[in-house]
Design a protein around this motif. Sequence first.
Motif, PDB file in Angstrom:
ATOM      1  N   ASP A  65      14.662  34.379 -17.664  1.00 13.65           N
ATOM      2  CA  ASP A  65      14.333  33.154 -18.385  1.00 13.65           C
ATOM      3  C   ASP A  65      13.722  32.079 -17.488  1.00 13.65           C
ATOM      4  OD1 ASP A  65      16.590  32.642 -16.921  1.00 13.65           O
ATOM      5  OD2 ASP A  65      17.690  31.649 -18.537  1.00 13.65           O
ATOM      6  N   ASP A  66      13.323  32.418 -16.313  1.00 13.47           N
ATOM      7  CA  ASP A  66      12.770  31.454 -15.375  1.00 13.47           C
ATOM      8  C   ASP A  66      11.253  31.374 -15.541  1.00 13.47           C
ATOM      9  OD1 ASP A  66      12.089  29.805 -13.302  1.00 13.47           O
ATOM     10  OD2 ASP A  66      13.246  30.879 -11.784  1.00 13.47           O
ATOM     11  N   ASP A  67      10.782  30.511 -16.443  1.00 11.33           N
ATOM     12  CA  ASP A  67       9.349  30.367 -16.687  1.00 11.33           C
ATOM     13  C   ASP A  67       8.605  29.826 -15.477  1.00 11.33           C
ATOM     14  OD1 ASP A  67       9.584  31.327 -19.268  1.00 11.33           O
ATOM     15  OD2 ASP A  67       9.875  29.333 -20.127  1.00 11.33           O
ATOM     16  N   ASP A  68       9.276  28.990 -14.684  1.00  8.53           N
ATOM     17  CA  ASP A  68       8.642  28.441 -13.490  1.00  8.53           C
ATOM     18  C   ASP A  68       8.308  29.544 -12.491  1.00  8.53           C
ATOM     19  OD1 ASP A  68       8.749  25.862 -14.452  1.00  8.53           O
ATOM     20  OD2 ASP A  68      10.628  25.382 -13.441  1.00  8.53           O
ATOM     21  N   LEU A  69       9.117  30.591 -12.462  1.00  6.65           N
ATOM     22  CA  LEU A  69       8.872  31.683 -11.536  1.00  6.65           C
ATOM     23  C   LEU A  69       7.538  32.357 -11.828  1.00  6.65           C
ATOM     24  CD1 LEU A  69      10.012  33.362  -9.218  1.00  6.65           C
ATOM     25  CD2 LEU A  69      10.935  34.894 -10.937  1.00  6.65           C
ATOM     26  N   ALA A  70       7.235  32.577 -13.099  1.00  8.00           N
ATOM     27  CA  ALA A  70       5.958  33.188 -13.467  1.00  8.00           C
ATOM     28  C   ALA A  70       4.800  32.283 -13.059  1.00  8.00           C
ATOM     29  CB  ALA A  70       5.926  33.474 -14.963  1.00  8.00           C
ATOM     30  N   ALA A  71       4.950  30.993 -13.251  1.00  9.54           N
ATOM     31  CA  ALA A  71       3.901  30.050 -12.843  1.00  9.54           C
ATOM     32  C   ALA A  71       3.746  30.049 -11.324  1.00  9.54           C
ATOM     33  CB  ALA A  71       4.223  28.649 -13.348  1.00  9.54           C
ATOM     34  N   ASP A  72       4.859  30.061 -10.599  1.00  4.96           N
ATOM     35  CA  ASP A  72       4.806  30.092  -9.132  1.00  4.96           C
ATOM     36  C   ASP A  72       4.150  31.376  -8.631  1.00  4.96           C
ATOM     37  OD1 ASP A  72       6.094  27.661  -9.080  1.00  4.96           O
ATOM     38  OD2 ASP A  72       8.050  28.489  -8.509  1.00  4.96           O
ATOM     39  N   LEU A  73       4.478  32.500  -9.265  1.00  7.87           N
ATOM     40  CA  LEU A  73       3.876  33.775  -8.879  1.00  7.87           C
ATOM     41  C   LEU A  73       2.372  33.743  -9.160  1.00  7.87           C
ATOM     42  CD1 LEU A  73       4.105  36.644  -7.830  1.00  7.87           C
ATOM     43  CD2 LEU A  73       4.735  37.358 -10.152  1.00  7.87           C
ATOM     44  N   SER A  74       1.989  33.218 -10.304  1.00 10.02           N
ATOM     45  CA  SER A  74       0.559  33.088 -10.619  1.00 10.02           C
ATOM     46  C   SER A  74      -0.145  32.240  -9.564  1.00 10.02           C
ATOM     47  CB  SER A  74       0.373  32.449 -11.996  1.00 10.02           C
ATOM     48  OG  SER A  74       0.742  33.336 -13.023  1.00 10.02           O
ATOM     49  N   ASP A  75       0.474  31.123  -9.172  1.00 11.00           N
ATOM     50  CA  ASP A  75      -0.116  30.252  -8.146  1.00 11.00           C
ATOM     51  C   ASP A  75      -0.293  30.991  -6.828  1.00 11.00           C
ATOM     52  OD1 ASP A  75      -0.186  28.132  -9.923  1.00 11.00           O
ATOM     53  OD2 ASP A  75       1.642  27.191  -9.140  1.00 11.00           O
ATOM     54  N   ALA A  76       0.753  31.697  -6.399  1.00 13.74           N
ATOM     55  CA  ALA A  76       0.709  32.399  -5.107  1.00 13.74           C
ATOM     56  C   ALA A  76      -0.361  33.482  -5.109  1.00 13.74           C
ATOM     57  CB  ALA A  76       2.081  33.011  -4.803  1.00 13.74           C
ATOM     58  N   LEU A  77      -0.450  34.239  -6.169  1.00  5.60           N
ATOM     59  CA  LEU A  77      -1.451  35.302  -6.241  1.00  5.60           C
ATOM     60  C   LEU A  77      -2.858  34.730  -6.351  1.00  5.60           C
ATOM     61  CD1 LEU A  77       0.424  37.773  -8.584  1.00  5.60           C
ATOM     62  CD2 LEU A  77      -0.060  38.096  -6.149  1.00  5.60           C
ATOM     63  N   ALA A  78      -3.029  33.679  -7.142  1.00  7.71           N
ATOM     64  CA  ALA A  78      -4.350  33.070  -7.287  1.00  7.71           C
ATOM     65  C   ALA A  78      -4.849  32.499  -5.957  1.00  7.71           C
ATOM     66  CB  ALA A  78      -4.313  31.977  -8.353  1.00  7.71           C
ATOM     67  N   ASP A 113       7.611  42.571 -14.375  1.00  3.88           N
ATOM     68  CA  ASP A 113       8.602  41.758 -15.078  1.00  3.88           C
ATOM     69  C   ASP A 113       8.211  40.291 -15.226  1.00  3.88           C
ATOM     70  OD1 ASP A 113       8.822  41.162 -12.430  1.00  3.88           O
ATOM     71  OD2 ASP A 113      10.949  41.563 -12.270  1.00  3.88           O
ATOM     72  N   ARG A 114       6.984  39.956 -14.916  1.00  2.00           N
ATOM     73  CA  ARG A 114       6.491  38.589 -15.076  1.00  2.00           C
ATOM     74  C   ARG A 114       5.081  38.633 -15.634  1.00  2.00           C
ATOM     75  NH1 ARG A 114      11.012  37.607 -14.790  1.00  2.00           N
ATOM     76  NH2 ARG A 114      12.154  36.770 -13.059  1.00  2.00           N
ATOM     77  N   ARG A 115       4.785  37.798 -16.608  1.00  2.00           N
ATOM     78  CA  ARG A 115       3.434  37.707 -17.159  1.00  2.00           C
ATOM     79  C   ARG A 115       2.709  36.585 -16.423  1.00  2.00           C
ATOM     80  NH1 ARG A 115       1.733  39.874 -21.527  1.00  2.00           N
ATOM     81  NH2 ARG A 115      -0.088  39.198 -22.645  1.00  2.00           N
ATOM     82  N   LEU A 116       1.584  36.907 -15.830  1.00  2.00           N
ATOM     83  CA  LEU A 116       0.792  35.915 -15.115  1.00  2.00           C
ATOM     84  C   LEU A 116       0.047  35.031 -16.104  1.00  2.00           C
ATOM     85  CD1 LEU A 116      -0.625  38.236 -12.329  1.00  2.00           C
ATOM     86  CD2 LEU A 116       1.344  36.708 -12.190  1.00  2.00           C
ATOM     87  N   ARG A 117      -0.334  33.845 -15.655  1.00  2.00           N
ATOM     88  CA  ARG A 117      -1.074  32.919 -16.514  1.00  2.00           C
ATOM     89  C   ARG A 117      -2.467  33.462 -16.816  1.00  2.00           C
ATOM     90  NH1 ARG A 117       0.734  28.466 -12.982  1.00  2.00           N
ATOM     91  NH2 ARG A 117      -1.209  28.918 -11.938  1.00  2.00           N
ATOM     92  N   ALA A 118      -2.815  33.470 -18.084  1.00  2.00           N
ATOM     93  CA  ALA A 118      -4.118  33.988 -18.510  1.00  2.00           C
ATOM     94  C   ALA A 118      -5.271  33.157 -17.962  1.00  2.00           C
ATOM     95  CB  ALA A 118      -4.178  34.055 -20.034  1.00  2.00           C
ATOM     96  N   CYS A 119      -5.045  31.869 -17.684  1.00  2.00           N
ATOM     97  CA  CYS A 119      -6.142  31.046 -17.173  1.00  2.00           C
ATOM     98  C   CYS A 119      -6.517  31.414 -15.735  1.00  2.00           C
ATOM     99  CB  CYS A 119      -5.801  29.560 -17.272  1.00  2.00           C
ATOM    100  SG  CYS A 119      -4.404  29.044 -16.264  1.00  2.00           S
ATOM    101  N   ASP A 120      -5.620  32.098 -15.019  1.00  2.00           N
ATOM    102  CA  ASP A 120      -5.897  32.495 -13.644  1.00  2.00           C
ATOM    103  C   ASP A 120      -6.330  33.955 -13.512  1.00  2.00           C
ATOM    104  OD1 ASP A 120      -5.159  29.988 -12.573  1.00  2.00           O
ATOM    105  OD2 ASP A 120      -3.050  30.563 -12.573  1.00  2.00           O
ATOM    106  N   PHE A 121      -6.028  34.768 -14.510  1.00  2.00           N
ATOM    107  CA  PHE A 121      -6.236  36.217 -14.406  1.00  2.00           C
ATOM    108  C   PHE A 121      -6.738  36.786 -15.726  1.00  2.00           C
ATOM    109  CE2 PHE A 121      -2.872  34.957 -11.545  1.00  2.00           C
ATOM    110  CZ  PHE A 121      -3.251  35.533 -10.357  1.00  2.00           C
ATOM    111  N   ASP A 122      -7.447  37.912 -15.648  1.00  2.00           N
ATOM    112  CA  ASP A 122      -7.780  38.682 -16.834  1.00  2.00           C
ATOM    113  C   ASP A 122      -6.601  39.607 -17.094  1.00  2.00           C
ATOM    114  OD1 ASP A 122     -10.344  37.575 -17.046  1.00  2.00           O
ATOM    115  OD2 ASP A 122     -11.188  39.084 -15.689  1.00  2.00           O
ATOM    116  N   LEU A 123      -5.870  39.374 -18.159  1.00  2.77           N
ATOM    117  CA  LEU A 123      -4.674  40.161 -18.457  1.00  2.77           C
ATOM    118  C   LEU A 123      -5.073  41.410 -19.229  1.00  2.77           C
ATOM    119  CD1 LEU A 123      -2.259  37.283 -19.509  1.00  2.77           C
ATOM    120  CD2 LEU A 123      -2.599  38.276 -17.243  1.00  2.77           C
ATOM    121  N   VAL A 124      -4.582  42.559 -18.765  1.00  5.34           N
ATOM    122  CA  VAL A 124      -4.867  43.826 -19.447  1.00  5.34           C
ATOM    123  C   VAL A 124      -3.578  44.539 -19.806  1.00  5.34           C
ATOM    124  CG1 VAL A 124      -7.136  44.146 -18.471  1.00  5.34           C
ATOM    125  CG2 VAL A 124      -5.172  45.020 -17.242  1.00  5.34           C
TER     126      VAL A 124
END
Length: 105
Positions: free
Chosen positions: A68-81, A94-105
Amino acid sequence: LVLALARRHRDREVVGVEIQPRLHAIAESARDASGLPNARLVCEDLHASSAFDGAAVAFCYSTALHDDDDDLAADLSDALARGLEAGSIAVTTDRRLRACDFDLV
């Protein structure tokens, strides 16, 4: 997983990031026993890590983090971006990345 990839792709550096020192030490022992010089292990928070810099593929999973840690997904998206170049592949289990940073497939 890092050792399996390093064994299969000996011409590439494979990096594993672990935040827990005890698990990192276990991984280092396994790496040392494997004799795979292309397997690099880092003990640090992946959100602040530079281990992704220049990577073609990043595979991320964690069983120790709360679902339930939504901030974790945002932090992971930031780190990868920050670390991955355009065209790189990020795989999460186990985490969905932000669509604005990645093409989700």
